[in-house]
Design a protein around this motif. Sequence first.
Motif, short mmCIF file in Angstrom:
data_model
loop_
_atom_site.label_atom_id
_atom_site.label_comp_id
_atom_site.label_asym_id
_atom_site.label_seq_id
_atom_site.Cartn_x
_atom_site.Cartn_y
_atom_site.Cartn_z
N ASP A 315 -83.31 3.21 -0.01
CA ASP A 315 -82.80 4.59 -0.24
C ASP A 315 -83.02 4.66 -1.62
O ASP A 315 -82.26 5.14 -2.42
CB ASP A 315 -81.53 4.71 0.30
CG ASP A 315 -81.24 6.08 0.50
OD1 ASP A 315 -82.26 6.97 0.49
OD2 ASP A 315 -79.80 6.40 0.51
N GLN A 317 -84.67 6.90 -3.71
CA GLN A 317 -85.57 8.11 -3.69
C GLN A 317 -86.27 8.26 -4.92
O GLN A 317 -87.34 8.95 -4.94
CB GLN A 317 -84.48 9.11 -3.25
CG GLN A 317 -83.92 8.86 -1.73
CD GLN A 317 -83.24 10.26 -1.17
OE1 GLN A 317 -83.70 11.38 -1.61
NE2 GLN A 317 -82.16 9.93 -0.45
N ILE A 380 -87.05 12.46 3.20
CA ILE A 380 -87.78 11.64 2.12
C ILE A 380 -89.12 11.49 2.00
O ILE A 380 -89.93 11.54 0.94
CB ILE A 380 -86.91 10.12 2.27
CG1 ILE A 380 -85.28 10.27 2.02
CG2 ILE A 380 -87.39 9.27 1.31
CD1 ILE A 380 -84.70 9.25 2.07
#
Length: 524
Positions: A315, A317, A380
């Motif tokens: 995660d 990003q 994402i």
Amino acid sequence: MNFRLRLLREERKSLRPNGQEKNKKAPQTDNTLSRLASIGQIAAGIAHEVRNPLTAVKGFLQLLQEEVSHSYLDIACSELDQAIATLQDLLQVSKPDLEDEPYIAINLCSELESLLYLFQDQIYRVQIVRNFRNSDEIIYGKRNQLKKAFFNLLKNAFEAIPDKGIITIEQYRVGDFVYVVICDTGVGVPKEKLQLLGTPFFTTKDEGTGMGLTQVFSTIYQHGGTIDVKSKEGIGTTFTIQFPTEIREQIGVIDLDLQYVKGQSFKEYFLLNQDRFKELFAGETKDINQLMDDSMQKINLHDIFDKMAKLLVEDRQHELVMLAKELGKIGAKNDVPLVIKLEMLQAFRKVYWNFLHNYYKHVGLDMEGVFQLGIKTNFILDHYIFHYFSSYIEYKDELLRSHRETIDDLSVPIIPLSASMAVLPIVGTLDTYRAKKVQERTLNQIASLKIQKIIIDLSGVAFMDTAVVGHLFRIVEGIGLLGCKAIVTGIRPEIANTMIELGIAFTEKVDTKATLQQALEEYQ
């Protein structure tokens, strides 16, 4: 665009009835697809830069027609309609998905029979021979697009026969493919022009835009099919079209035999099965790798996607966005086609989602959790794609701007002959864009260099349309406003005729000479 890769995969996998590979067709198919792929880039600009202004012009003409009745207005509206229709055809060929039409089961024999009714007025001179074997065979596709493609092929066949002749239509199945063959005894196509069939605006007819065959090639390839054309002048032309009997892919997640330890996080689960992820991703992209040339092999795309997977699992990003920007620029520098990147991203998404499915199958995620996971993951990945494409396009645009500026500098080469005199030789095609650059750079340099006389030599201009002729000689008038005397040389008869038709008259500040040599001898 993903149909292109699917088609090339089919070309490499499929066999002839006698078991020989069909590799000979692959280069021809690839060349045609490359031509068609370029249309999308052209059409995107046309939609905004040409079609919309023409539509506005048509609207104002219609308002004028309500106030004044004149045959010229009717002709203008008719010509505008034709131009807008041609642009619309180009857009539909380059972006067939603009027509929101579903894939349905289609019986080609039935559709061909219905199309032949549209040519009843030609039956008196052209004999139709039907040879429909395996007439119950079904393919899946967009019915209206396919009907339009076959209509264009039949129309071309009838038009290719100047007097009397025969059109033979065959349909049969061999292995996993359905074939349609349309053969005419028309005038034929010269051998050197066969490779150009399907190219936008190329036509062997005296009248026509060439968009009919472009639509045919585009539609067949979009349906996973291939086209083979054979022709001899004076004998006729044969189109052989091949469709896979089933082109729809199975959509959905699949169960995988992966290791799972109770209570582990998805990150731990992914790392435990990382080698399996690489193996599955390599299997999904093996055909894509075959499309990459030597320059693209410098980029290890599989290592890049391994890094991307780790960032996605953890995660991270922001780092994923920065990676996308970096890779977009690298991809643009190495000319990695966007279609290949898209295919690999699609394969990555598919394998990643299969991992998510197999992990949360053990965890027992509820429906709300599934939707939240789906929205987050797709957001994402889509964010990554957005930044990759933005960086890729930004680099290409900057490269184009740089090239354009270089060309602009070379295309307006003012050559000083003395402190007060210079020559501007204009060579090649002079379009509206270049004429504006000539205007801008010439006036600026005359002012900065304090040039009092400038010789503009047009003898090297290959082509100049009517609008540009008028623009160019307004520039000449503008030169006079700066106190500089313009001498124009090399005016050819066709340019002189255009000047007469446009009513262009030079002032006393402009001289003309037949050749550059005459001007140099008189004014130096």
